[in-house]
Design a protein around this motif. Sequence first.
Motif, PDB file in Angstrom:
ATOM      1  N   ILE A 173       9.074   6.305 -12.939  1.00 42.31           N
ATOM      2  CA  ILE A 173       8.639   7.701 -12.810  1.00 42.31           C
ATOM      3  C   ILE A 173       7.306   7.927 -13.510  1.00 42.31           C
ATOM      4  N   ARG A 174       7.054   7.208 -14.590  1.00 38.22           N
ATOM      5  CA  ARG A 174       5.746   7.307 -15.247  1.00 38.22           C
ATOM      6  C   ARG A 174       4.626   6.966 -14.270  1.00 38.22           C
ATOM      7  N   ASP A 175       4.839   5.955 -13.411  1.00 41.45           N
ATOM      8  CA  ASP A 175       3.848   5.610 -12.383  1.00 41.45           C
ATOM      9  C   ASP A 175       3.586   6.782 -11.457  1.00 41.45           C
ATOM     10  N   VAL A 176       4.655   7.479 -11.093  1.00 43.54           N
ATOM     11  CA  VAL A 176       4.536   8.583 -10.150  1.00 43.54           C
ATOM     12  C   VAL A 176       3.757   9.743 -10.778  1.00 43.54           C
ATOM     13  N   MET A 177       3.780   9.852 -12.106  1.00 49.66           N
ATOM     14  CA  MET A 177       3.102  10.959 -12.778  1.00 49.66           C
ATOM     15  C   MET A 177       1.678  10.615 -13.206  1.00 49.66           C
ATOM     16  N   ARG A 178       1.315   9.329 -13.182  1.00 49.05           N
ATOM     17  CA  ARG A 178      -0.048   8.962 -13.617  1.00 49.05           C
ATOM     18  C   ARG A 178      -0.833   8.262 -12.506  1.00 49.05           C
ATOM     19  N   HIS A 179      -0.327   8.298 -11.269  1.00 48.38           N
ATOM     20  CA  HIS A 179      -1.006   7.717 -10.101  1.00 48.38           C
ATOM     21  C   HIS A 179      -1.194   6.197 -10.223  1.00 48.38           C
ATOM     22  N   THR A 180      -0.159   5.519 -10.701  1.00 53.82           N
ATOM     23  CA  THR A 180      -0.195   4.053 -10.731  1.00 53.82           C
ATOM     24  C   THR A 180       0.945   3.445  -9.917  1.00 53.82           C
ATOM     25  N   ALA A 181       1.556   4.237  -9.027  1.00 58.32           N
ATOM     26  CA  ALA A 181       2.697   3.735  -8.248  1.00 58.32           C
ATOM     27  C   ALA A 181       2.270   2.804  -7.124  1.00 58.32           C
ATOM     28  N   GLY A 182       1.058   3.013  -6.593  1.00 57.97           N
ATOM     29  CA  GLY A 182       0.595   2.199  -5.473  1.00 57.97           C
ATOM     30  C   GLY A 182       0.623   2.909  -4.138  1.00 57.97           C
ATOM     31  N   PHE A 183       1.010   4.183  -4.118  1.00 58.06           N
ATOM     32  CA  PHE A 183       1.053   4.935  -2.870  1.00 58.06           C
ATOM     33  C   PHE A 183      -0.352   5.179  -2.315  1.00 58.06           C
ATOM     34  N   ALA A 184      -0.421   5.332  -1.012  1.00 60.36           N
ATOM     35  CA  ALA A 184      -1.658   5.742  -0.351  1.00 60.36           C
ATOM     36  C   ALA A 184      -1.741   7.264  -0.330  1.00 60.36           C
ATOM     37  N   TYR A 185      -2.853   7.778   0.259  1.00 62.47           N
ATOM     38  CA  TYR A 185      -3.038   9.233   0.335  1.00 62.47           C
ATOM     39  C   TYR A 185      -3.966   9.575   1.494  1.00 62.47           C
ATOM     40  N   GLY A 186      -3.759   8.909   2.614  1.00 64.05           N
ATOM     41  CA  GLY A 186      -4.609   9.160   3.768  1.00 64.05           C
ATOM     42  C   GLY A 186      -5.107   7.864   4.377  1.00 64.05           C
ATOM     43  N   ALA A 187      -6.128   7.997   5.206  1.00 61.83           N
ATOM     44  CA  ALA A 187      -6.675   6.845   5.925  1.00 61.83           C
ATOM     45  C   ALA A 187      -7.397   5.901   4.971  1.00 61.83           C
ATOM     46  N   GLY A 188      -7.532   4.648   5.394  1.00 58.01           N
ATOM     47  CA  GLY A 188      -8.224   3.645   4.600  1.00 58.01           C
ATOM     48  C   GLY A 188      -8.442   2.389   5.410  1.00 58.01           C
ATOM     49  N   ASP A 189      -8.744   1.295   4.733  1.00 55.43           N
ATOM     50  CA  ASP A 189      -9.173   0.085   5.427  1.00 55.43           C
ATOM     51  C   ASP A 189      -8.127  -1.029   5.426  1.00 55.43           C
TER      52      ASP A 189
END
Length: 447
Positions: A173-189
């Motif tokens: 859950i700490r990852d989810v609160m500090r943006h270190t989980a690895g999720f994307a957020y839109g388009a990319g390469d």
Amino acid sequence: MKTWKTMVANIKKRFHFVTRRLAVSSLPLALLCSASPAISQEKSQPTADGGAPALRVDLRRVEGALAGMVADGRAAGASVLVWKDGREVYFGTAGFADREARRPMTRDTIVQIYSMTKPVTGVALMQLWEQGKFSLDDPLSRYLPEFESIQVYAGKDAGGSPIYRAPSRPIIIRDVMRHTAGFAYGAGDTPAHEAYVKADPLALDIDLTEMGRRLAKVPLLFDPGTQWRYSIAVDVQALLVEKLSGQPFADYVRLHVLEPLGMRDTAWRQPGERLPRLAALYRKTDGKLVRDPDASTRRLNFQNNRLTAGGFGLASTLDDYMRFARMLLGSGELDGTRILKASTVRLMSVDHLDPHITERQFLPGKGSVGFGLDFAVRHLQPQKPEENRGAVGEFFWDGAASTLFWVDPANHLATVFFVQTMPFDGTLHRDIRAAIYGASYLGPRGD
């Protein structure tokens, strides 16, 4: 002797009264000037601990900065509210909430704050942490089992096909609160980005439960805890609030954050009678601000969407959001109402990024900062002349339409800044911070 002292006191009193009258009477003319001397000519005094001088907010400089943003075409309208030392020290506006209708920016103008929704979500989730509902280092899948089998994109094989594998450790859950989980957020390469776009987890016609199901099928961009990358993670926080509280996310936030703070105009779904107060949204196109279609501007807050996102979607006013900022400045309490423990606010507002996390996407562009739990946090003085001004210990976040707020405990200060300019324009933040702090401000030394 007593008579002589009385005469001196009366002379001093009359002198201060006259000079105050002169300062006030000259103010309207001064506000017409974009560059003018400070209203307060007091010299900065050292702090009690011998650190940086006390901050004096130059009101005319702030007024000039707002006017300049409108005059040079970076904003149709701008407003700012500054709270310092337990009182409001500045409120000002420039330009228009609706340029075409000539409707000015006002104190009760409603704007879309986009990602400034994120800290509100974080506060809601940390209330549940205080209740013992979860630990920061618990695996996410303990509460959201759909994420137990998530994969990581690991490049391509010799034939050009994507490689997917299990993550090196679970998302916590700490990852989810500090943006270190690895999720994307839109388009990319990468193929992982393509999978995210195809899944469309933030479609407005789905609920948070469906958002979680869709996202859990999208590969991570990297192993949890190895990089900082801005992501959909705060929407996962919203889903956690629902699961842990047993209430719809928007209801929980309204009952436990917004209403207790008296944030009466802040909501994902705004009633129709507030529409005349909504600011238009402007987009920089070929060097000029072009108004977005009204239907597009209104769709987040004035239609019945199923999705109540944790990472965006709130619309608010300066005064409402300042109540949220003042609660944080007050270590979790405002006007006798406690939202969080002081220790929880401290936990959220310190850097949670390990030094080995050196890949930090755009975060360094916001200054000498790390990241806490849903806030960027400043840990060093500004290192370059062009860097945003600010004080060590401040925490903040912003929104896609270039809105910004920050809390500065060192100076007992909180600021809320509103514009409605897209795409995100960081020069507006540089200028409002320079106006409030001064272009050469360094503040406390820090680490």
